[in-house]
Design a protein around this motif. Sequence first.
Motif, PDB file in Angstrom:
ATOM      1  N   PHE A 141      63.061  93.782  44.292  1.00 27.32           N
ATOM      2  CA  PHE A 141      63.080  92.324  44.447  1.00 27.32           C
ATOM      3  C   PHE A 141      61.628  91.850  44.632  1.00 27.32           C
ATOM      4  O   PHE A 141      61.010  92.092  45.669  1.00 27.32           O
ATOM      5  N   PRO A 142      61.056  91.153  43.632  1.00 27.13           N
ATOM      6  CA  PRO A 142      59.644  90.719  43.715  1.00 27.13           C
ATOM      7  C   PRO A 142      59.492  89.484  44.615  1.00 27.13           C
ATOM      8  O   PRO A 142      59.108  88.405  44.153  1.00 27.13           O
ATOM      9  N   ALA A 143      59.791  89.645  45.900  1.00 21.54           N
ATOM     10  CA  ALA A 143      59.751  88.521  46.830  1.00 21.54           C
ATOM     11  C   ALA A 143      58.386  88.424  47.496  1.00 21.54           C
ATOM     12  O   ALA A 143      57.627  89.394  47.533  1.00 21.54           O
ATOM     13  N   PRO A 144      58.043  87.264  48.047  1.00 21.82           N
ATOM     14  CA  PRO A 144      56.768  87.107  48.753  1.00 21.82           C
ATOM     15  C   PRO A 144      56.742  87.816  50.109  1.00 21.82           C
ATOM     16  O   PRO A 144      55.707  87.806  50.779  1.00 21.82           O
ATOM     17  N   VAL A 145      57.871  88.382  50.517  1.00 23.12           N
ATOM     18  CA  VAL A 145      57.959  89.140  51.766  1.00 23.12           C
ATOM     19  C   VAL A 145      58.335  90.565  51.407  1.00 23.12           C
ATOM     20  O   VAL A 145      59.282  90.798  50.640  1.00 23.12           O
ATOM     21  N   ALA A 146      57.609  91.537  51.944  1.00 23.08           N
ATOM     22  CA  ALA A 146      57.848  92.939  51.619  1.00 23.08           C
ATOM     23  C   ALA A 146      59.243  93.364  52.055  1.00 23.08           C
ATOM     24  O   ALA A 146      59.880  92.745  52.909  1.00 23.08           O
ATOM     25  N   ALA A 147      59.719  94.465  51.438  1.00 17.95           N
ATOM     26  CA  ALA A 147      61.067  94.972  51.727  1.00 17.95           C
ATOM     27  C   ALA A 147      61.248  95.241  53.214  1.00 17.95           C
ATOM     28  O   ALA A 147      62.306  94.946  53.783  1.00 17.95           O
ATOM     29  N   ALA A 148      60.232  95.797  53.865  1.00 19.68           N
ATOM     30  CA  ALA A 148      60.340  96.091  55.296  1.00 19.68           C
ATOM     31  C   ALA A 148      60.511  94.802  56.106  1.00 19.68           C
ATOM     32  O   ALA A 148      61.293  94.748  57.073  1.00 19.68           O
ATOM     33  N   GLY A 149      59.815  93.757  55.700  1.00 21.42           N
ATOM     34  CA  GLY A 149      59.937  92.473  56.376  1.00 21.42           C
ATOM     35  C   GLY A 149      61.311  91.857  56.177  1.00 21.42           C
ATOM     36  O   GLY A 149      61.890  91.270  57.098  1.00 21.42           O
ATOM     37  N   ARG A 150      61.834  91.999  54.965  1.00 18.16           N
ATOM     38  CA  ARG A 150      63.185  91.485  54.701  1.00 18.16           C
ATOM     39  C   ARG A 150      64.236  92.270  55.490  1.00 18.16           C
ATOM     40  O   ARG A 150      65.204  91.691  56.002  1.00 18.16           O
ATOM     41  N   ALA A 151      64.044  93.577  55.610  1.00 21.30           N
ATOM     42  CA  ALA A 151      64.972  94.396  56.395  1.00 21.30           C
ATOM     43  C   ALA A 151      64.950  93.974  57.860  1.00 21.30           C
ATOM     44  O   ALA A 151      65.999  93.936  58.531  1.00 21.30           O
ATOM     45  N   ALA A 152      63.740  93.648  58.353  1.00 21.77           N
ATOM     46  CA  ALA A 152      63.633  93.198  59.748  1.00 21.77           C
ATOM     47  C   ALA A 152      64.367  91.871  59.958  1.00 21.77           C
ATOM     48  O   ALA A 152      65.005  91.654  61.003  1.00 21.77           O
ATOM     49  N   LEU A 153      64.305  90.992  58.962  1.00 21.63           N
ATOM     50  CA  LEU A 153      65.026  89.725  59.069  1.00 21.63           C
ATOM     51  C   LEU A 153      66.538  89.952  59.100  1.00 21.63           C
ATOM     52  O   LEU A 153      67.262  89.306  59.867  1.00 21.63           O
ATOM     53  N   ILE A 154      67.030  90.853  58.270  1.00 15.39           N
ATOM     54  CA  ILE A 154      68.459  91.169  58.264  1.00 15.39           C
ATOM     55  C   ILE A 154      68.882  91.734  59.610  1.00 15.39           C
ATOM     56  O   ILE A 154      69.942  91.392  60.151  1.00 15.39           O
ATOM     57  N   GLU A 155      68.060  92.610  60.181  1.00 17.81           N
ATOM     58  CA  GLU A 155      68.405  93.208  61.477  1.00 17.81           C
ATOM     59  C   GLU A 155      68.467  92.148  62.570  1.00 17.81           C
ATOM     60  O   GLU A 155      69.314  92.205  63.457  1.00 17.81           O
ATOM     61  N   ARG A 156      67.573  91.179  62.507  1.00 17.88           N
ATOM     62  CA  ARG A 156      67.516  90.151  63.544  1.00 17.88           C
ATOM     63  C   ARG A 156      68.526  89.025  63.350  1.00 17.88           C
ATOM     64  O   ARG A 156      69.157  88.562  64.302  1.00 17.88           O
ATOM     65  N   PHE A 157      68.714  88.577  62.100  1.00 21.47           N
ATOM     66  CA  PHE A 157      69.525  87.405  61.833  1.00 21.47           C
ATOM     67  C   PHE A 157      70.887  87.732  61.226  1.00 21.47           C
ATOM     68  O   PHE A 157      71.795  86.911  61.300  1.00 21.47           O
ATOM     69  N   GLY A 158      71.001  88.898  60.596  1.00 26.09           N
ATOM     70  CA  GLY A 158      72.170  89.166  59.790  1.00 26.09           C
ATOM     71  C   GLY A 158      72.075  88.404  58.484  1.00 26.09           C
ATOM     72  O   GLY A 158      71.292  87.449  58.354  1.00 26.09           O
ATOM     73  N   LEU A 159      72.880  88.793  57.518  1.00 22.55           N
ATOM     74  CA  LEU A 159      72.825  88.116  56.223  1.00 22.55           C
ATOM     75  C   LEU A 159      73.216  86.650  56.350  1.00 22.55           C
ATOM     76  O   LEU A 159      72.623  85.767  55.728  1.00 22.55           O
TER      77      LEU A 159
END
Length: 415
Positions: free
Chosen positions: A228-246
């Motif tokens: 996923f060519p997002a402006p936030v790295a995969a690790a950062g996106r994983a951290a968001l999922i862990e904190r907020f949930g999908l």
Amino acid sequence: MSLAATTRAVLQEAVDVYQDSPRATSWLQRQLTRFDDPLRLAVVGPQGSGRTTLVTALAGEPGQGEMTWFRTSPGRSPDELMLMDTPAIDGGAAPSTIEGICMDADAVLYLVRRPSEANLEFLHTLQDHPVARAAAVNALVVLSRADELGGGRVDAVISARQVARRYRVAPEVERLCQDVVPVAGLLAAAGRTLTEAEFQALGALAGVPREELEPRLLSADRFVAEDFPAPVAAAGRAALIERFGLFGVRLALTLIRRGANTLPALAGQLVPRSGLTDLRDAIDGYFAARREVLKARSALIGLEVVLRMEPRPAAAPLATELERLLAGAHDFRELRLTAALRTGRTVFPAEVKSEALRLIGATGTSRAERLGADPVLLAVRRWRDHAENPELSARERRAAAVVLRSCEAMANGSV
């Protein structure tokens, strides 16, 4: 004399009766001391129900061991409630663990993931005591992963509220708790502790064209994928999922696109949309506002334990007084009726309901708050008519009788 004052006096009498028993005296002194302590609110639930997460959401910071201070609403002192993060209550929970929670807590939040999975055995155990059965007013059921009930959609908590409305009037639930409140616990905790780095990451993702982002939000795996060519790295996106949930990520991105473009603005919308505000209001209305009644209830349970474990002839008048207090404790009936009216278990027309809630102390327990500008004798006559009205159902007449009793107490000056 109020229930709390009467209970204190009875406990002091019990200390005198049991002065030759160090164990009983120590236990009774503990009950007296608890009157001056903050109200103890236990957060209870099975493994995976989100107990620690909810403590963080309520306190606005990670829990601090077994006890965490909790301010129910602005203007209240921060030591009015202590949150107790308890061990998981699963099928194999030790009876001593459950008994300890029942004895130590003045009130309980019982967390369940969804009604179909709810094991109400703990609530039955919580009320498995003569005093508790007579005053089943100290528990709220929390649907603690409300976003899952709505399939993770941005309106998931709204759907969960509809589930809660149906669940709270179920007979087996009505007998055991005051209310059922849905909360997306993970989102609530994230909203209360949102960081600038998280806000910046969410803002960057909100700028991704929808046609590129929406397919990635169908699952957590797609959202954190490396391709996923997002402006936030995969690790950062994983951290968001862990904190907020999908669900939380979807909602946050939607809110940012709709104008919540500062951290305070986003946090200010995430928290109420998580259902946390509703839960805090329920805790305030059912528990904090009537903390003296709940403390008296805990003390009476403690007194009954001593009378049962160490019976003696000199304690017979105490047992009689305990029975009298329970039979005449109108405060407990007011709390039950408050819940019945707010949840729709008992239905009055809107104006009658509003007046009833005010008179039984749901909006303030002082005489002035209860009566407002209403002459007390007029209120007595009006509610006597309601209590004797044959057009009302038996349940409605019983509810009116409780309100009438409150009015009569104000008329004779005991409130």
